[in-house]
Scaffold this motif. Structure first.
Motif, PDB file in Angstrom:
ATOM      1  N   GLY A 255      -2.593  29.777 -26.224  1.00 44.38           N
ATOM      2  CA  GLY A 255      -3.571  29.384 -27.225  1.00 44.38           C
ATOM      3  C   GLY A 255      -2.997  28.891 -28.538  1.00 44.38           C
ATOM      4  O   GLY A 255      -3.734  28.677 -29.501  1.00 44.38           O
TER       5      GLY A 255
ATOM      6  N   THR B 149      -5.966  22.676 -22.473  1.00 42.20           N
ATOM      7  CA  THR B 149      -5.359  22.895 -23.776  1.00 42.20           C
ATOM      8  C   THR B 149      -4.547  21.658 -24.156  1.00 42.20           C
ATOM      9  O   THR B 149      -4.191  20.844 -23.306  1.00 42.20           O
TER      10      THR B 149
ATOM     11  N   CYS C  76     -10.062  34.411 -22.120  1.00 45.50           N
ATOM     12  CA  CYS C  76      -9.964  33.855 -23.476  1.00 45.50           C
ATOM     13  C   CYS C  76      -8.533  33.979 -23.993  1.00 45.50           C
ATOM     14  O   CYS C  76      -7.938  35.060 -23.951  1.00 45.50           O
TER      15      CYS C  76
ATOM     16  N   CYS D  62     -13.207  27.149 -30.223  1.00 45.94           N
ATOM     17  CA  CYS D  62     -14.633  27.416 -30.390  1.00 45.94           C
ATOM     18  C   CYS D  62     -15.035  27.342 -31.863  1.00 45.94           C
ATOM     19  O   CYS D  62     -16.090  26.801 -32.208  1.00 45.94           O
TER      20      CYS D  62
ATOM     21  N   LEU E 143     -18.018  33.119 -29.935  1.00 42.85           N
ATOM     22  CA  LEU E 143     -17.566  33.060 -28.543  1.00 42.85           C
ATOM     23  C   LEU E 143     -16.279  33.854 -28.370  1.00 42.85           C
ATOM     24  O   LEU E 143     -16.135  34.608 -27.404  1.00 42.85           O
ATOM     25  N   PHE E 144     -15.345  33.694 -29.292  1.00 44.78           N
ATOM     26  CA  PHE E 144     -14.100  34.469 -29.235  1.00 44.78           C
ATOM     27  C   PHE E 144     -14.391  35.960 -29.310  1.00 44.78           C
ATOM     28  O   PHE E 144     -13.910  36.748 -28.474  1.00 44.78           O
TER      29      PHE E 144
ATOM     30  N   CYS F 216     -19.060  25.388 -28.631  1.00 40.31           N
ATOM     31  CA  CYS F 216     -17.935  26.293 -28.407  1.00 40.31           C
ATOM     32  C   CYS F 216     -17.524  26.340 -26.943  1.00 40.31           C
ATOM     33  O   CYS F 216     -16.348  26.164 -26.601  1.00 40.31           O
ATOM     34  N   THR F 217     -18.483  26.570 -26.076  1.00 39.52           N
ATOM     35  CA  THR F 217     -18.149  26.676 -24.654  1.00 39.52           C
ATOM     36  C   THR F 217     -17.799  25.321 -24.049  1.00 39.52           C
ATOM     37  O   THR F 217     -17.058  25.243 -23.071  1.00 39.52           O
TER      38      THR F 217
ATOM     39  N   CYS G  79     -14.075  25.033 -24.903  1.00 36.32           N
ATOM     40  CA  CYS G  79     -13.228  26.171 -24.535  1.00 36.32           C
ATOM     41  C   CYS G  79     -12.361  25.807 -23.332  1.00 36.32           C
ATOM     42  O   CYS G  79     -12.884  25.457 -22.272  1.00 36.32           O
TER      43      CYS G  79
ATOM     44  N   LYS H 293     -10.851  27.597 -21.343  1.00 36.69           N
ATOM     45  CA  LYS H 293     -11.016  28.548 -20.240  1.00 36.69           C
ATOM     46  C   LYS H 293     -12.472  28.668 -19.798  1.00 36.69           C
ATOM     47  O   LYS H 293     -12.790  29.483 -18.926  1.00 36.69           O
TER      48      LYS H 293
ATOM     49  N   ILE I 293     -15.205  29.901 -21.232  1.00 37.27           N
ATOM     50  CA  ILE I 293     -15.923  31.158 -21.487  1.00 37.27           C
ATOM     51  C   ILE I 293     -17.411  30.852 -21.581  1.00 37.27           C
ATOM     52  O   ILE I 293     -17.830  30.000 -22.363  1.00 37.27           O
TER      53      ILE I 293
END
Length: 246
Positions: A64, A82, A159, A165, A176-177, A220-221, A224, A226, A228
């Motif tokens: 991250g 990423t 996460c 996010c 979200l985190f 946010c999602t 993301c 991953k 989330i």
């Protein structure tokens, strides 16, 4: 590939920043985005210029660290990726690419593309752990867990704390985190004794850090890496309301 990069340059937290334009030539489509920046930095060093500062570590999409806004999108437009896993083949030859740091008040710029994300650390320190004695590692299947709960807990646990996010949210929310860190513990038996107190402590710390509130925009999602799910925020809000109702 020949590219034009517009990169945010800021020497330190107290200085004013600006966008600086660079030309990068003979970029291989097989390079990762960070490798392309490495090539540019090597040239800047040889020319006596200050290299562009950016965070990175594993370059495997699991730490991250490498967060940056690429063409207005956190981590770039490639979904579930990423920055370190983003490859130059996803850009067109001759393209102009803008590169900026995360934009959120709780993430102050340290230098160029590097931001201070220690606010996330303080949210974790507020309660993102199991402190009650849980004994040694149990044998497999000795504690029954519903598959639905196990799957949801695993989804939340993926996460990596990159902060995309926050960067994508128009409110600069860290919901979200925070929800991911709360949910992956709250769904498992070991996390039940502190479930409500954990939610209250971590949400309160999130607010104290100056992050904005969630208005279910869903950006946010969408960014993301991953994936989330947004319903982790609903789970967090439910636990937080229960904690405050006591």
């Amino acid at each position: 590939m020949n590219l034009t990069l517009k990169v945010w340059r800021q020497s330190d937290p107290s200085s004013s920043g600006k966008m600086v334009t660079y030309r990068v030539e003979d970029v291989s489509p097989d390079m990762s985005f960070l490798e392309m920046l490495d090539v540019l930095n090597e040239r800047l060093i040889l020319e006596g210029d200050d290299p562009i500062a950016f965070d990175h570590d594993c370059r495997e999409g699991i730490c991250g660290m490498c967060g940056m806004v690429i063409n207005g999108v956190a981590h770039g437009e490639q979904r579930a990726t990423t920055t370190c896993q983003l490859h130059m083949r996803h850009f067109e030859d001759g393209a102009t690419i803008t590169i900026e740091p995360w934009r959120a008040a709780p993430f102050p710029v340290v230098k160029d593309l590097v931001v201070d994300r220690s606010a996330f650390d303080r949210i974790i320190q507020a309660g993102g752990f199991v402190s009650v004695p849980a004994g040694s590692a149990p044998d497999a299947h000795s504690i029954p867990v519903r598959k639905e709960d196990a799957d949801s807990a695993f989804d939340a646990a993926t996460c990596i704390g990159c902060g995309a996010c926050v960067a994508a949210c128009p409110n600069g929310s860290a919901s979200l985190f925070t929800a991911a860190k709360i949910t992956h513990l709250s769904l498992l038996p070991q996390g039940q004794p502190e479930r409500l107190s954990r939610a209250k402590a971590m949400v309160d710390q999130m607010d104290a850090e100056g992050f904005g509130g969630c208005t279910n925009t869903g950006e946010c999602t969408a960014v993301c890496p991953k994936g989330i799910p947004l319903d982790t925020i609903a789970q967090m809000n439910s636990d937080y309301l229960k904690a405050n109702a006591k």
